[in-house]
Design a protein around this motif. Structure first.
Motif, PDB file in Angstrom:
ATOM      1  N   LEU A  45       0.524  -1.140   0.098  1.00 49.74           N
ATOM      2  CA  LEU A  45      -0.226  -0.215   0.125  1.00 49.74           C
ATOM      3  C   LEU A  45       0.998   0.798   0.138  1.00 49.74           C
TER       4      LEU A  45
ATOM      5  N   GLN B 217       1.889   3.060  -2.763  1.00 56.73           N
ATOM      6  CA  GLN B 217       0.844   4.127  -3.033  1.00 56.73           C
ATOM      7  C   GLN B 217       0.494   5.157  -3.141  1.00 56.73           C
ATOM      8  N   LEU B 218       1.022   5.528  -1.886  1.00 54.78           N
ATOM      9  CA  LEU B 218       0.714   6.986  -0.943  1.00 54.78           C
ATOM     10  C   LEU B 218       1.442   7.511  -1.591  1.00 54.78           C
TER      11      LEU B 218
ATOM     12  N   ALA C 261     -14.045  -2.664 -13.792  1.00 54.83           N
ATOM     13  CA  ALA C 261     -13.626  -2.967 -12.929  1.00 54.83           C
ATOM     14  C   ALA C 261     -11.561  -3.720 -13.150  1.00 54.83           C
ATOM     15  N   PRO C 262     -10.806  -2.733 -13.705  1.00 50.43           N
ATOM     16  CA  PRO C 262      -9.374  -3.467 -13.462  1.00 50.43           C
ATOM     17  C   PRO C 262      -9.046  -4.341 -12.231  1.00 50.43           C
ATOM     18  N   PRO C 263      -8.165  -5.364 -13.294  1.00 47.87           N
ATOM     19  CA  PRO C 263      -7.825  -6.663 -12.634  1.00 47.87           C
ATOM     20  C   PRO C 263      -7.043  -6.236 -11.608  1.00 47.87           C
ATOM     21  N   LYS C 264      -6.744  -6.976 -10.704  1.00 49.83           N
ATOM     22  CA  LYS C 264      -5.654  -6.905 -10.122  1.00 49.83           C
ATOM     23  C   LYS C 264      -3.881  -6.454 -10.236  1.00 49.83           C
TER      24      LYS C 264
ATOM     25  N   ASP D  89      -6.453   5.588  -9.325  1.00 48.03           N
ATOM     26  CA  ASP D  89      -5.958   4.879  -8.468  1.00 48.03           C
ATOM     27  C   ASP D  89      -6.758   4.379  -7.641  1.00 48.03           C
ATOM     28  N   THR D  90      -8.170   4.762  -7.873  1.00 45.90           N
ATOM     29  CA  THR D  90      -9.369   5.051  -7.044  1.00 45.90           C
ATOM     30  C   THR D  90     -11.072   4.902  -8.013  1.00 45.90           C
ATOM     31  N   PHE D  91     -10.279   3.860  -8.652  1.00 43.98           N
ATOM     32  CA  PHE D  91     -11.612   3.200  -8.973  1.00 43.98           C
ATOM     33  C   PHE D  91     -12.295   2.457  -8.801  1.00 43.98           C
ATOM     34  N   THR D  92     -12.196   1.586  -8.063  1.00 40.92           N
ATOM     35  CA  THR D  92     -13.577   1.009  -7.133  1.00 40.92           C
ATOM     36  C   THR D  92     -13.890   1.151  -5.931  1.00 40.92           C
ATOM     37  N   ALA D  93     -12.612   2.792  -5.085  1.00 42.50           N
ATOM     38  CA  ALA D  93     -13.932   2.636  -4.290  1.00 42.50           C
ATOM     39  C   ALA D  93     -14.416   4.611  -4.576  1.00 42.50           C
ATOM     40  N   ASN D  94     -14.695   5.161  -5.636  1.00 45.81           N
ATOM     41  CA  ASN D  94     -15.131   5.309  -5.632  1.00 45.81           C
ATOM     42  C   ASN D  94     -16.298   5.817  -6.977  1.00 45.81           C
ATOM     43  N   SER D  95     -17.982   5.696  -6.042  1.00 45.77           N
ATOM     44  CA  SER D  95     -19.282   4.757  -7.008  1.00 45.77           C
ATOM     45  C   SER D  95     -19.027   5.618  -7.626  1.00 45.77           C
TER      46      SER D  95
ATOM     47  N   LYS E 183     -17.806   7.173 -10.277  1.00 46.83           N
ATOM     48  CA  LYS E 183     -17.456   6.529 -10.882  1.00 46.83           C
ATOM     49  C   LYS E 183     -16.483   7.622 -11.885  1.00 46.83           C
TER      50      LYS E 183
END
Lengths: 270, 176
Positions: free
Chosen positions: A78, A81-82, A197-200, A223-229, A231
């Protein structure tokens, strides 16, 4: 004797406050904003309440952790990425706020005495109070979602906005995206709802393109694709873009676009 | 280490402070996400996203709005629920019907991996269906009292006290 009476009253108030079940909902996050502030003020003032909240939180921490026995990535992965922003000094609450806070706490406790008395007399009244608070929390939640949506709509309706549809490419023909570009503020709003959603280990990277000669400029990775509802991603773009493209790249991004991983592309109409 | 101080340091973008917070909460956050998405690999990915989002939005957290853990929980539930609306998730959900978090506890075959989990599993079984579903909705899925009351068909005004009783049972078995 007076001290004893005061102590007894204090004890009773704390116990009733705890018994109301408000602290459990505080940890769950299902109270209204106003109630959250009240509980916060109360636990700052009364260590017994803080200890109670910590115990409830501890129980929930243990329960939630026990439901998961899969892998948790180490902090190291993690950490890469910070991005450290310029550190902002967060002002410590001024001591003068204490009076206000104690005032609130006193009000809360007084309220809870009232609730206690009511509770003794008529259970249904306390249920109605609880119901009213719950409805307020519900309204607030809905309002927040609505406010977020309205803010987006406001942005997209701005007269200076140019809209650029990006069509799916060979790598992902069913994908699509849309860029809303405000040249005055050098900002683009990328609506990426139409991308999978981008793969891992992979991220989307956004490119500003000049057509002749073909020159890509990276606008950064999402970097926040999944977290941003919603989009919808806000990105700075000071370039004289002629087209926008989105590629799938390894985490961290690439210095030039992987064209076989071009997901969506669209030209700015002149 | 004082938690308030750690959170303050985290808000000033102190990576070491964040590592401590990460280690304290990452497993719980993964548990909540996994209960919703039911896929360990996706859970790992969303957990990273959640902690990245928390870092990027550190300044927006304020203790007066609620506990730090509760704030993380909120980000995690939203990210996980959001994922369940994606096409990728829908494709992966052919025959998954696991619903209660307790089912997730029960479907773990490797019981030796954590003696703690066994104790917890037994304890959760004692909770009774009402408590299981109420805890699942309020803590794992972030339902409001109104939503939980509608879902479980119990009077709205009783949610607070019912939940208090359920968490009380949980705490007495855990001894906290």
């Amino acid at each position: 004797m007076g001290n004893y009476a005061q102590y007894w009253e204090y004890k009773m108030n704390i116990e009733e406050y705890i018994a109301s079940g408000i602290l459990e909902l505080y940890v769950a996050g299902s109270l209204s904003e106003k109630e959250n502030e009240e509980v916060h003020a109360a636990i700052q003032k009364y260590p017994e309440l803080l200890a109670e909240v910590e115990s409830i939180e501890n129980a929930i921490l243990q329960l939630t952790a026990a439901t998961y026995q899969g892998e948790v990535a180490s902090f190291e992965s993690l950490k890469n990425q910070l991005v450290q922003k310029e550190s902002k000094v967060i002002p410590i609450q001024k001591s003068s706020n204490w009076k206000l806070i104690s005032g609130w706490a006193a009000a809360v406790l007084f309220g809870s005495i009232l609730m206690y008395n009511t509770f003794q007399n008529k259970q249904s009244t306390s249920e109605i109070v609880s119901e009213k608070e719950a409805l307020e929390a519900q309204i607030e939640k809905t309002k927040n979602t609505l406010a977020e949506k309205e803010r987006l709509l406001e942005i997209l309706r701005d007269k200076d906005i140019i809209s650029v549809p990006l069509a799916g490419q060979d790598a992902s023909p069913n994908s699509y995206a849309k860029v809303y570009w405000n040249k005055k503020t050098n900002t683009i709003y990328l609506d990426a709802k139409g991308l999978p959603a981008p793969p891992k280990g992979k991220v989307y990277q956004v490119w500003s393109l000049k057509i002749t000669p073909l020159t890509p400029t990276s606008l950064g990775t999402i970097d926040t694709f999944t977290a941003n509802s919603s989009k919808v991603f806000t990105i700075q773009n000071p370039n004289e873009s002629e087209a926008f493209g989105i590629t799938l790249e390894p985490a961290g991004g690439s210095s030039s676009p992987s064209l076989d991983q071009l997901y969506a592309l669209g030209a700015v109409s002149s | 280490m004082n938690q308030e101080l750690l959170i303050l340091q985290f808000q000033q973008q102190d990576v070491q402070a964040y590592e401590k917070l990460y280690n304290a909460y990452c497993k719980s956050i993964s548990g909540v996400i996994n209960t919703i998405v039911k896929d360990a690999e996706v859970t790992e990915e969303i957990t990273q996203d959640v902690f990245l989002k928390a870092w990027n939005n550190a300044a927006s957290y304020s203790p007066s709005k609620g506990r730090f853990f509760t704030w993380l929980l909120n980000i995690a539930r939203n990210a996980a629920i959001d994922y369940t609306r994606s096409k990728k998730y829908k494709q992966s959900q052919q025959n998954q019907t696991t619903d209660f978090f307790v089912d997730i506890l029960e479907t773990h075959d490797d019981l030796n991996s954590s003696t703690n989990a066994i104790g917890l599993k037994e304890m959760v079984e004692k909770l009774g269906d009402n408590c299981k579903s109420l805890i699942e909705l309020l803590y794992f899925k972030g339902y409001t009292q109104v939503e939980a009351s509608e879902e479980l068909n119990i009077p709205l005004g009783t949610i607070k006290t019912k939940n208090k009783t359920c968490i009380g049972q949980l705490r007495s078995v855990l001894g906290v």
